[in-house]
Structure formats: C-alpha cells, structure tokens
Design an enzyme around this catalytic site. Sequence first.
Site, short mmCIF file in Angstrom:
data_model
loop_
_atom_site.label_atom_id
_atom_site.label_comp_id
_atom_site.label_asym_id
_atom_site.label_seq_id
_atom_site.Cartn_x
_atom_site.Cartn_y
_atom_site.Cartn_z
N CYS A 115 -52.49 -70.61 -14.57
CA CYS A 115 -52.80 -70.88 -13.19
C CYS A 115 -53.85 -71.14 -12.67
O CYS A 115 -54.13 -71.25 -11.50
CB CYS A 115 -52.21 -69.42 -12.81
SG CYS A 115 -50.39 -69.10 -13.21
N HIS B 256 -53.67 -68.21 -5.18
CA HIS B 256 -52.53 -68.68 -6.22
C HIS B 256 -51.13 -67.88 -5.81
O HIS B 256 -51.28 -66.74 -5.56
CB HIS B 256 -52.72 -68.27 -7.58
CG HIS B 256 -51.92 -68.42 -8.63
ND1 HIS B 256 -50.66 -69.62 -8.60
CD2 HIS B 256 -51.20 -67.63 -9.72
CE1 HIS B 256 -50.18 -69.35 -9.49
NE2 HIS B 256 -50.09 -68.33 -10.05
N ASN C 5 -43.71 -69.28 -8.05
CA ASN C 5 -45.05 -69.55 -8.89
C ASN C 5 -44.95 -70.94 -9.18
O ASN C 5 -44.19 -71.13 -10.23
CB ASN C 5 -45.35 -68.49 -9.72
CG ASN C 5 -46.47 -68.42 -10.53
OD1 ASN C 5 -47.14 -69.36 -10.53
ND2 ASN C 5 -46.94 -67.30 -11.14
O1 UT7 Z 1 -49.35 -66.51 -12.28
C1 UT7 Z 1 -49.53 -65.34 -12.76
C2 UT7 Z 1 -48.32 -65.18 -13.52
N1 UT7 Z 1 -47.38 -63.84 -13.32
C3 UT7 Z 1 -47.24 -62.94 -12.29
O2 UT7 Z 1 -48.20 -63.13 -11.31
C4 UT7 Z 1 -46.39 -62.03 -12.29
C5 UT7 Z 1 -46.82 -60.71 -11.98
N2 UT7 Z 1 -46.01 -59.70 -12.09
C6 UT7 Z 1 -44.89 -59.46 -11.12
O3 UT7 Z 1 -44.76 -60.27 -10.26
C7 UT7 Z 1 -44.17 -58.25 -11.20
O4 UT7 Z 1 -44.59 -57.28 -11.93
C8 UT7 Z 1 -42.87 -58.76 -11.33
C9 UT7 Z 1 -42.19 -59.20 -10.08
C10 UT7 Z 1 -42.54 -59.52 -12.73
C11 UT7 Z 1 -41.75 -57.39 -11.62
O5 UT7 Z 1 -42.07 -56.39 -10.69
P1 UT7 Z 1 -42.19 -54.97 -10.95
O6 UT7 Z 1 -42.50 -54.22 -9.76
O7 UT7 Z 1 -43.68 -54.85 -11.73
O8 UT7 Z 1 -41.04 -54.37 -11.46
P2 UT7 Z 1 -40.79 -53.89 -13.17
O9 UT7 Z 1 -41.25 -54.76 -14.16
O10 UT7 Z 1 -41.56 -52.69 -13.06
O11 UT7 Z 1 -39.40 -53.62 -13.19
C12 UT7 Z 1 -38.73 -52.49 -12.44
C13 UT7 Z 1 -37.22 -52.85 -12.64
C14 UT7 Z 1 -37.01 -52.66 -14.23
O12 UT7 Z 1 -35.70 -51.79 -14.28
P3 UT7 Z 1 -35.95 -50.42 -14.74
O13 UT7 Z 1 -36.36 -50.45 -16.22
O14 UT7 Z 1 -36.76 -49.62 -13.98
O15 UT7 Z 1 -34.62 -49.95 -14.87
C15 UT7 Z 1 -36.73 -54.31 -14.39
O16 UT7 Z 1 -35.80 -54.13 -15.55
O17 UT7 Z 1 -36.88 -53.97 -12.12
C16 UT7 Z 1 -35.91 -54.53 -13.24
N3 UT7 Z 1 -35.91 -56.20 -13.03
C17 UT7 Z 1 -35.04 -56.63 -12.21
N4 UT7 Z 1 -34.18 -56.25 -11.34
C18 UT7 Z 1 -33.47 -56.86 -10.70
C19 UT7 Z 1 -36.95 -56.93 -13.50
N5 UT7 Z 1 -36.39 -58.13 -13.28
C20 UT7 Z 1 -35.47 -58.06 -12.33
C21 UT7 Z 1 -34.54 -58.85 -11.41
N6 UT7 Z 1 -33.52 -58.48 -10.70
N7 UT7 Z 1 -34.95 -60.13 -11.48
#
Ligand code: UT7
Length: 341
Positions: free
Chosen positions: A114, A249, A279
């Site tokens: 990125c 970004h 993204n």
């Molecule tokens: O260019 C740089 C590259 N990447 C990034 O910048 C990504 C950076 N990270 C993020 O944007 C966030 O961490 C995410 C959007 C990927 C995830 O958000 P989060 O608030 O960190 O959620 P989490 O990973 O803590 O997940 C919370 C819950 C989990 O369920 P449990 O374990 O609490 O039951 C996940 O399984 O949300 C669940 N989950 C989803 N639920 C519905 C993860 N993906 C999804 C989804 N739909 N697509």
Amino acid sequence: MDVRARIVGLGKYLPERILTNSDLERLVDTSDTWIQERTGVRERRMVADDESASTMAIEAARVALAQAEIDPADLDLIIVTTITPDGLFPAVASRVQHGLGAKRAAAFDISAACVGFLTGMATASQFISSGAYQRVLVVGSEALSRMINWKDRSTCVLFGDGAGAVVLEASDRGGPLSFVFHSDGSGVHFLYAPGPCGPPATTKTDDYYIAMEGTQIFKFAVHAMESSAREAVEAAGLALDDIDLLIPHQANLRIINATAKALGIPPERVMINVDRYGNTSSASIPIALREAWEQDRLHDGDRLLLVSVGGGLAWGAMVIEWVPLGPVPVAAEAAHIAAGS
Ligand code: UT7
C-alpha cells in the site's frame, strides 16, 4: 535552483463491474451493516476477464498523459507500483511502456504494497531532481480481486481493483516537498500473499490468497500513519495547520478518521472515497488524488499530505505542493457558476 517534480497530469481507471455489499452477503456470512460500520465500504470494483494491472495502468496513464499534453514518446521513465502484476516478470511497466508507445522510456515496477505509490513518487521525483530525467509516469495499479479468497469474509469485503496515474515533469515549483518511509519486516506475517517461488515447505502451490491479521494491522496503522505524517510535515518545514488536504490510503474509514483525529485535521480537509472503491492498495492514493482534483478541492499552492501503511509492514508519508493543472472539470465549473463565484 532546486529542480522540482511537478504533477502535470492525473488519471484514474476503475473497472466497470461493481461488487456491492449485498453481492457479498450472497457469498459469505456477512452483512451490509457490518461492512459499512467496520470498514466504511459500500462497494468496490472488479476487473473483467480481459483486464489486469497492466491494462488498467494503460487506461489511467492515457488520461494523465492527455491532461499533461505529453506525448508518450517523450516519457523518460515509467514506474508501475503493484502487488498484483500480470505475471511475476517482466515488469508490468514494460507492458505499459509498450501499450502506450512510450518508445524512449525506461520501465520498472515497485513492490511496496500500500506504500507502493508513495515510494514510486519519491523515486520518480529523485530521478527528476537529480537532472537524470525530465518526464516520469508513475502508476499504481491493482487487480486485487484475483488474489482474494472469496470464502474468507475477513478479507473479501475489504479490497477492490483500480488504477491511478500521475505524470511528473521537471519544474521550478510544485511536487513533493518531503517524504519519509519506514519498514518493519518482523510484521511480514500480518499481511501477505504466498507466491510460487517460496520454499515448498511453507507454500501451498494452489493458495496465493491474501492472508491478513486485520486487528493487528488496524492497531498498527493508526499509529504509523500519524507518526509518519508528522515526520513528513516537519521535514517539509511546515506545521499540521499548513496542510490543506489529507489524502490517506483508503483502507478503512475508521483508520482514516482516527488518523485525521490524531493529527487534528478536521473532516472537511480529509479526502475519502473508500466507500466506493474499498482498499485498492497502491492505487488508492492516486485515485483519491485524481478525485480530489475532479471535485475542485486542489488549489494553487495547497499543501497536500499523503500517508499510507500496509504489508511489510511498510509505511510512509509525503507532502506535496499543488500547482494547478489544465482547465477545471466541467462539473466543478458548473458548481462555481451556480454559486455565483
Ligand atoms: O492496506 C492495509 C491493509 N489492511 C487494513 O488496513 C485492514 C486493517 N484492519 C481492519 O480494517 C479491521 O481489522 C477489519 C475491518 C478487517 C476487521 O474489523 P475489526 O473491528 O478489527 O473486527 P475483528 O477482526 O475484531 O472481528 C470482529 C468480529 C469477529 O467475530 P467474533 O470473533 O467477535 O465472533 C469476526 O469473525 O467480526 C467478525 N467478522 C465479520 N463479521 C461479519 C470479520 N469479518 C466479518 C465480516 N462480516 N465480513
């Protein structure tokens, strides 16, 4: 007099096909509400079967070169930044050089995820400042949909395809005023995609999907974006109050908002289009830059703060002095007339 690398053309290309959050609801266990609340993304674009990083780069480059009124044959160098090349080699930039008919241009790719586009801009501007080259094309182009595991809800909702291009030309003003870059390879495993040349013991040959520990990246991203942004502003001899527009970004709306808040930059001075494209890795900043111009948000002498973080881990920031391009876009002109200005 310092030779500066002024931006003289901007281009973008977004594939026609739109993938909405409701489309994703049919693929994985997710919801429009979850995606919008956690990421700010409403929809993203996807390449057609006959498109790739090189075809999108050529389209975006044509727009930027037309705006710059520069004949491709007059380009000295083409840099493509991508993590989704058409193949492992040759460089996507070679395909772009041929596609544009840029007969004199050298061509190479940069892989810095990125932060690729900012790295490409810094590289190009140094070729120009040193006097080696006069006109350089930098294109960020990504076909990330080809590297997505469409069964993994934690990654497939985030990414999209597209390309953004910038033409830089030697000038006495404009272009990058400063840049800073950092990396920490101990975080390689937080965000990566395997390839066919890794050690067989660690690479399944049929799995080249993006793997990500989102929460780890999230926590790191806000701090890295804030600290490198502050460094770049200081290196430019400016204060954060001098920044007219933050172009971060476009990874996640929450990361963007938290970064802007930490820097004390109000929402009206932040460029956001993550809702429409998701993204797009190294394409995200040049697409956002082009759209800031389309929206008439760039004015003579403005200082733009570009900042990014991603796989590597790698992160960095750049301050750019804006010098107006050609005519303002028709839509912006109409808005001025309507406003009586
Ligand atoms: O260019 C740089 C590259 N990447 C990034 O910048 C990504 C950076 N990270 C993020 O944007 C966030 O961490 C995410 C959007 C990927 C995830 O958000 P989060 O608030 O960190 O959620 P989490 O990973 O803590 O997940 C919370 C819950 C989990 O369920 P449990 O374990 O609490 O039951 C996940 O399984 O949300 C669940 N989950 C989803 N639920 C519905 C993860 N993906 C999804 C989804 N739909 N697509």
